[in-house]
Design an enzyme around this catalytic site. Structure first.
Site, PDB file in Angstrom:
ATOM      1  N   ARG A   1      48.561  46.542  40.389  1.00  0.00           N
ATOM      2  CA  ARG A   1      47.664  46.280  39.260  1.00  0.00           C
ATOM      3  C   ARG A   1      47.763  47.360  38.193  1.00  0.00           C
ATOM      4  NH1 ARG A   1      41.430  44.761  39.712  1.00  0.00           N
ATOM      5  NH2 ARG A   1      40.663  45.861  37.905  1.00  0.00           N
TER       6      ARG A   1
ATOM      7  N   LYS B   1      34.111  36.562  38.489  1.00  0.00           N
ATOM      8  CA  LYS B   1      34.007  36.987  39.890  1.00  0.00           C
ATOM      9  C   LYS B   1      32.660  36.520  40.405  1.00  0.00           C
ATOM     10  CE  LYS B   1      34.756  41.392  38.240  1.00  0.00           C
ATOM     11  NZ  LYS B   1      34.737  42.841  38.303  1.00  0.00           N
TER      12      LYS B   1
ATOM     13  N   GLU C   1      47.752  38.479  45.763  1.00  0.00           N
ATOM     14  CA  GLU C   1      47.068  39.594  46.394  1.00  0.00           C
ATOM     15  C   GLU C   1      47.711  39.798  47.767  1.00  0.00           C
ATOM     16  OE1 GLU C   1      44.271  40.722  44.548  1.00  0.00           O
ATOM     17  OE2 GLU C   1      43.099  41.799  46.016  1.00  0.00           O
TER      18      GLU C   1
ATOM     19  N   ARG D   1      39.791  41.085  29.871  1.00  0.00           N
ATOM     20  CA  ARG D   1      38.686  40.672  30.725  1.00  0.00           C
ATOM     21  C   ARG D   1      37.845  39.685  29.936  1.00  0.00           C
ATOM     22  NH1 ARG D   1      36.972  43.239  35.016  1.00  0.00           N
ATOM     23  NH2 ARG D   1      37.932  45.231  34.523  1.00  0.00           N
TER      24      ARG D   1
ATOM     25  N   ARG E   1      46.201  43.690  44.235  1.00  0.00           N
ATOM     26  CA  ARG E   1      46.868  42.708  43.391  1.00  0.00           C
ATOM     27  C   ARG E   1      48.317  43.113  43.173  1.00  0.00           C
ATOM     28  NH1 ARG E   1      43.908  40.496  38.155  1.00  0.00           N
ATOM     29  NH2 ARG E   1      45.366  38.894  37.490  1.00  0.00           N
TER      30      ARG E   1
ATOM     31  N   LYS F   1      38.224  35.181  46.639  1.00  0.00           N
ATOM     32  CA  LYS F   1      38.519  36.497  46.065  1.00  0.00           C
ATOM     33  C   LYS F   1      38.887  37.397  47.228  1.00  0.00           C
ATOM     34  CE  LYS F   1      36.858  40.002  42.866  1.00  0.00           C
ATOM     35  NZ  LYS F   1      37.514  41.121  43.525  1.00  0.00           N
TER      36      LYS F   1
HETATM   37  P1  AMP Z   1      37.564  43.341  40.246  1.00  0.00           P
HETATM   38  O1  AMP Z   1      38.526  44.355  40.724  1.00  0.00           O
HETATM   39  O2  AMP Z   1      36.279  43.312  41.008  1.00  0.00           O
HETATM   40  O3  AMP Z   1      37.392  43.388  38.744  1.00  0.00           O
HETATM   41  O4  AMP Z   1      38.179  41.897  40.541  1.00  0.00           O
HETATM   42  C1  AMP Z   1      39.427  41.494  40.060  1.00  0.00           C
HETATM   43  C2  AMP Z   1      40.462  41.665  41.142  1.00  0.00           C
HETATM   44  O5  AMP Z   1      40.236  40.748  42.190  1.00  0.00           O
HETATM   45  C3  AMP Z   1      41.848  41.331  40.694  1.00  0.00           C
HETATM   46  O6  AMP Z   1      42.448  42.389  40.015  1.00  0.00           O
HETATM   47  C4  AMP Z   1      42.550  41.016  41.998  1.00  0.00           C
HETATM   48  O7  AMP Z   1      43.086  42.198  42.571  1.00  0.00           O
HETATM   49  C5  AMP Z   1      41.447  40.550  42.894  1.00  0.00           C
HETATM   50  N1  AMP Z   1      41.555  39.153  43.318  1.00  0.00           N
HETATM   51  C6  AMP Z   1      41.311  38.742  44.561  1.00  0.00           C
HETATM   52  N2  AMP Z   1      41.455  37.413  44.681  1.00  0.00           N
HETATM   53  C7  AMP Z   1      41.807  36.951  43.460  1.00  0.00           C
HETATM   54  C8  AMP Z   1      42.087  35.643  42.943  1.00  0.00           C
HETATM   55  N3  AMP Z   1      42.019  34.538  43.704  1.00  0.00           N
HETATM   56  N4  AMP Z   1      42.414  35.571  41.623  1.00  0.00           N
HETATM   57  C9  AMP Z   1      42.477  36.675  40.841  1.00  0.00           C
HETATM   58  N5  AMP Z   1      42.218  37.924  41.283  1.00  0.00           N
HETATM   59  C10 AMP Z   1      41.876  38.067  42.577  1.00  0.00           C
END
Ligand code: AMP
Length: 537
Positions: free
Chosen positions: A248, A395, A277, A389, A233, A228
């Protein structure tokens, strides 16, 4: 379609509608009011009206901003007071047009130009209309019509399923356009608006995993884990020589990312939609803080210099369209196979397929020591759910910890019957010299510990309730959690996700408990890291 002969709708009607919407708290009534109003509009008015009702002026995918500060607004308001002529009534289309001109004012004198345009707009508005205009300027209508209610109102107006409206919205990223299509082209029109190249699409989102067991269970005993990455994104669209990159939040960021455009043009396919990303890196390739990346994104001038200052690294993790074929209904595994076939391995996000927790832990450590945020776990057979979602993507982040006081305890049930086993957790608020509750947990203690804790808390009781006791905040526990969320449940405004007690801190007293100020700080940091905060594009 026959050409419209219907007259333009006065803006006053929209203002009346917002008054009625504000007067009712009932969702169904709001839907009905919206539906009736939308049905009465001309085709070219639907989009503008929808955006003005939700207080956003422009579509989500429209990168224009008003750029009207408080000072400009105050001057414009003062200016309108001097106007004496009886104004010509505004129409909805004129309002949107004038707002557009304000947003587009450029050059040395643009502040003055914006003020004059705003004066012209406000000067023609009645008091009620002015109220709606100002709320739009501030971006907050406060009439209880969020996107969800609006989508339902649109569905009612058009006589179509709310789900078909929601799905079209995911693809189009433009509430107004969705309304227009729903009303004038119906369900078939909405269905025909699937993935379009060079137009942004809402990305699939992930849920926070409670723990690794949950991940493997939900994904059927096997999952794909990817780094991650701590960046921003992007979706990269290409058709022939045209390349467009969207953030995003669906803003067009193509111009700030020339090196990514170059990579896109170098790939051996004329048509694709890639997701990944971008991460800002230092000269050794180590990830830099998110703020550095945002500096790159915001840059409009001197992009070449910025490229040297903050180099970017691209990590791709999905392929949603290639050479005329849309892949969103293909399983993740197949999308990844095609992705590997299209892009050089240096651009692929590190990943592996695992079956056991013991395989996930070292990969998580590797991601963290390389400076990334954690892992994503993706179900191998999952299709791409646009804009949603869910548990198909998880995550995985290392837990954070806070020392908190137990301020109340509830009797347990089932196996925990007879024990005070559900604990109210609070941080210390120095400002008000009180404790702020931010969650509850019944996780983390052994049976023997529950028993001792029950005795101890009984002794600290300050009042008895049907469900348990309020207690003096003497017991300090170290609590691990996965995320701090905003929450209406507690007066503190925050809640911890997946809180569990790691250990009882007998060495600490109420004065050593973490503070409310620190909690807010941690929340803000988490926001930054996720790239979702006000800093995001
Ligand atoms: P969050 O913002 O904590 O909800 O996590 C989702 C975000 O993680 C996504 O919108 C991406 O910007 C980011 N992200 C980072 N690495 C990845 C990955 N390998 N696959 C999908 N999203 C990722």
């Amino acid at each position: 379609m026959t050409p419209t002969t219907q007259e333009e709708t006065p803006f006053a009607r929209l203002a009346e509608l917002t008054t009625k919407l504000e007067a009712t708290t009932k969702r169904l009534e709001k839907r009905a009011l919206l539906a009736a109003f939308l049905r009465s509009l001309r085709r070219d008015e639907v989009g503008p009206a929808v955006h003005l009702i939700v207080g956003r002026i422009f579509a989500e995918s429209d990168s224009r901003a008003l750029n009207v500060g408080w000072a400009t607004l105050k001057k414009a308001l003062a200016g309108t007071k001097q106007a004496t002529l009886v104004p010509r009534p505004l129409t909805i289309l004129e309002v949107t047009h004038l707002f557009g001109q304000i947003a587009e004012a450029r050059g040395a004198d643009s502040t003055r130009a914006r003020r004059r345009l705003l004066e012209a707009l406000l000067g023609r508005a009645s008091e009620g209309e002015r109220d709606v205009l100002l709320r739009n300027v501030f971006g907050e209508m406060r009439i209880g019509v969020n996107e969800g209610v609006m989508l339902e109102g649109i569905a009612d107006a058009a006589g179509v399923e709310a789900d078909s409206v929601r799905t079209a919205h995911m693809f189009l990223g433009d509430l107004g356009l969705v309304a227009e299509i729903a009303l004038f082209e119906g369900a078939p029109g909405l269905r025909s608006r699937g993935l379009r190249l060079l137009a942004p699409m809402k990305p699939m989102l992930a849920e926070m995993a409670e723990d690794l067991d949950e991940v493997l269970r939900e994904h059927g005993g096997q999952t794909a884990i990817e780094y991650k990455l701590d960046g921003a994104r992007i979706q990269i669209h290409r058709r022939g020589n045209a390349v467009r990159i969207f953030s995003r939040r669906l803003s067009d960021v193509t111009d700030s990312l020339p090196e990514i455009v170059a990579i896109a043009k170098s790939l051996p396919a004329a048509e694709f939609l890639l997701e990944g990303e971008v991460v800002a890196v230092d000269t050794d390739g180590k990830p830099l803080p998110f703020q550095d990346l945002m500096r790159r994104f915001r840059r409009v001038h001197g992009i070449e210099a910025a490229q040297e200052e903050v180099p970017l690294k691209l990590y791709l993790f999905d392929l949603l369209h290639v050479e005329g074929r849309t892949l969103i209904d293909e399983p993740y595994q197949e999308r990844w196979r095609l992705l590997e076939g299209l892009v050089p391995s240096e651009f692929l996000t590190p990943r592996r397929i695992v079956k056991r927790k013991e395989e996930i832990e070292p990969f998580l450590q590797a991601a963290l020591s390389a400076g990334h945020e954690g892992l994503m776990a993706k179900a191998l057979d999952s299709t791409y759910s646009v804009g949603k979602r869910g548990k198909k993507w998880f995550k995985i982040k290392p837990a954070d910890r806070l020392d908190m006081a137990i301020v109340a305890a509830e009797w347990g049930s089932g196996r925990r019957e007879g024990w005070l086993s559900n604990y109210w957790l609070a941080v210390r608020d120095d400002a008000s010299d009180s404790f702020q509750m931010i969650g509850k947990t019944f996780k983390g203690l052994t049976d023997a510990e529950f028993e001792t804790m029950t005795e101890r808390l009984r002794g600290l009781a300050t009042s008895e309730e049907r469900w348990g006791f309020h207690v003096r905040p003497d017991v300090v526990v170290e609590v691990a959690y996965n995320e701090i969320q905003r929450s209406p449940h507690y007066p503190s405004g925050f809640a911890l996700r997946f809180a569990r007690i790691v250990r009882v801190r007998d060495d600490k007293g109420p004065a050593d408990v973490d503070t409310y100020a620190r909690l807010k700080e941690l929340y803000a940091k988490q926001f930054e890291r996720k790239g979702r905060g006000p800093e995001d594009l």
